[in-house]
Design an enzyme around this catalytic site. Structure first.
Site, PDB file in Angstrom:
ATOM      1  N   PRO A 114     -19.899   1.810  -4.241  1.00  0.00           N
ATOM      2  CG  PRO A 114     -19.279   4.002  -3.673  1.00  0.00           C
ATOM      3  CD  PRO A 114     -19.095   2.951  -4.782  1.00  0.00           C
ATOM      4  CG  LEU A 115     -22.619  -1.563  -0.567  1.00  0.00           C
ATOM      5  CD1 LEU A 115     -22.565  -2.115   1.024  1.00  0.00           C
ATOM      6  CD2 LEU A 115     -22.397  -3.106  -1.413  1.00  0.00           C
TER       7      LEU A 115
ATOM      8  CG  PHE B  86     -13.431  -3.712  -1.598  1.00  0.00           C
ATOM      9  CD1 PHE B  86     -12.710  -2.543  -0.910  1.00  0.00           C
ATOM     10  CD2 PHE B  86     -13.974  -4.661  -2.892  1.00  0.00           C
ATOM     11  CE1 PHE B  86     -11.599  -2.381  -2.174  1.00  0.00           C
ATOM     12  CE2 PHE B  86     -12.496  -4.060  -3.703  1.00  0.00           C
ATOM     13  CZ  PHE B  86     -11.693  -2.699  -3.100  1.00  0.00           C
ATOM     14  N   PRO B  87     -15.761  -3.459   2.612  1.00  0.00           N
ATOM     15  CG  PRO B  87     -15.522  -3.083   4.739  1.00  0.00           C
ATOM     16  CD  PRO B  87     -15.217  -3.455   3.821  1.00  0.00           C
TER      17      PRO B  87
ATOM     18  CE1 TYR C 127      -3.052  -2.424   0.536  1.00  0.00           C
ATOM     19  CE2 TYR C 127      -3.828  -1.993   2.221  1.00  0.00           C
ATOM     20  CZ  TYR C 127      -3.677  -2.860   1.540  1.00  0.00           C
ATOM     21  OH  TYR C 127      -4.683  -3.856   1.497  1.00  0.00           O
TER      22      TYR C 127
ATOM     23  CG  PHE D 201     -12.681   0.799  -6.373  1.00  0.00           C
ATOM     24  CD1 PHE D 201     -12.115   1.778  -5.771  1.00  0.00           C
ATOM     25  CD2 PHE D 201     -11.611  -0.747  -6.376  1.00  0.00           C
ATOM     26  CE1 PHE D 201     -10.687   1.286  -5.107  1.00  0.00           C
ATOM     27  CE2 PHE D 201     -10.460  -0.668  -6.028  1.00  0.00           C
ATOM     28  CZ  PHE D 201      -9.834  -0.074  -5.256  1.00  0.00           C
TER      29      PHE D 201
ATOM     30  N   GLY E  74     -18.595  -2.268   0.173  1.00  0.00           N
ATOM     31  CA  GLY E  74     -18.502  -1.777  -1.461  1.00  0.00           C
ATOM     32  C   GLY E  74     -17.396  -1.776  -1.883  1.00  0.00           C
TER      33      GLY E  74
END
Length: 287
Positions: free
Chosen positions: A222-223, A215-216, A60, A220, A218
């Site tokens: 988003p939910l 990605f909880p 990262y 890239f 979503g």
């Protein structure tokens, strides 16, 4: 902040809401990177609010900004209960991504040792709390798991690693991994709209193994859904908070590592730990 905890391995107890450091660097896309001062403030504030599980990796890093170095500057000497989880193995960008699985340099014995040593050096520690072996995205049927896991097990026996986890794995690979080494956690893609790992979540819970969804909310993408909006409105919460609360309600072994480059969003994410969804809320969200 939830007071609920779960164990990473036999001896590392962490709060169920943690923090993922990837966004502090803008990696991998280079957008939405906070200033250095903000990044340091986010890490310090997370710990002040009770976070003792930080997810990171030596890869990262972008444009001279590295997550591990930010963590070290912000928090070293580390609090006694802070657990830093890192990862080595197959990369998701760079030269490795175009190679056949068997030729990915990050999965070779030399590559794994270099990755572990890079994490040790950049974090300023003599032993890594948890190291996840990240498996590749391509040629999954041809991707070896036992050999790289055995390499990490040997590094653990050298005293360089405390606990081992696996990332980006199938249920079959999880079963294979447990035959090779004790597994503290599984880190896979999982959220309210991406539930392919439902059975693996339950299998891990039955075995007392942590499942850490990346990605909880979503990632890239988003939910978004009307039912999420409706539940959020009833609770006076945000959609990401409801998505995180659903994960906490889904199974007690789920540990969250939402990432953000915003102090305000950090506090919102951590506050989601106190959001309690009703049975009706959960039923509405998964219908």
């Amino acid at each position: 902040m939830t007071t609920e905890r779960w164990a990473l391995g036999s001896d590392l107890s962490v709060a169920r809401v943690g923090y993922g450091a990837m966004k502090l660097t803008g990696w991998p896309r280079g957008d939405d990177r906070p200033s250095r001062e903000t990044a340091l403030a986010i890490l310090r504030r997370a710990v002040e609010l009770g976070v003792n599980h930080i997810d990171t990796s030596h890869y990262y890093s972008r444009d001279g900004v590295a997550a591990n170095e930010l963590i070290r500057e912000a928090l070293h000497p580390y609090p006694d209960d802070l657990v830093i989880v890192t990862k080595v193995g197959a990369l998701v960008e760079g030269s490795d991504i175009a190679l056949p699985a068997a030729e990915m340099t990050g999965l070779t014995p030399d590559g794994l040792r270099r990755g572990v040593e890079a994490n040790l050096r950049s974090l300023g520690v003599d032993r890594l709390d948890v190291v996840n072996l990240r498996m590749g995205d391509r040629d999954r049927s041809q991707t070896p798991l036992a050999a790289p896991l055995e390499t990490l097990l040997a590094l653990r026996e050298e005293g360089l690693i405390r606990q081992l986890g696996i990332s980006n794995v199938t249920a079959e690979e999880f079963a294979e991994a447990r035959k090779v080494a004790p597994i503290a956690c599984v880190q896979n893609l999982y959220n309210l709209s991406r539930r392919d790992d439902d059975s693996l979540v339950d299998t891990c819970a039955e075995a007392g193994i942590a499942y850490v969804p990346f990605f909880p909310v979503g990632g890239f993408q988003p939910l978004t859904a009307e039912r999420l909006d409706a539940v959020a409105a009833r609770h006076g919460a945000t959609v990401p908070q409801v998505a995180l609360a659903w994960l906490l309600a889904r199974s007690p072994n789920l540990l969250l590592i939402p990432g953000t480059g915003s102090l305000a969003h950090l506090e919102e994410n951590i506050a989601a730990g106190a959001l309690r969804l009703s049975t009706e809320d959960v039923a509405e969200l998964v219908e």
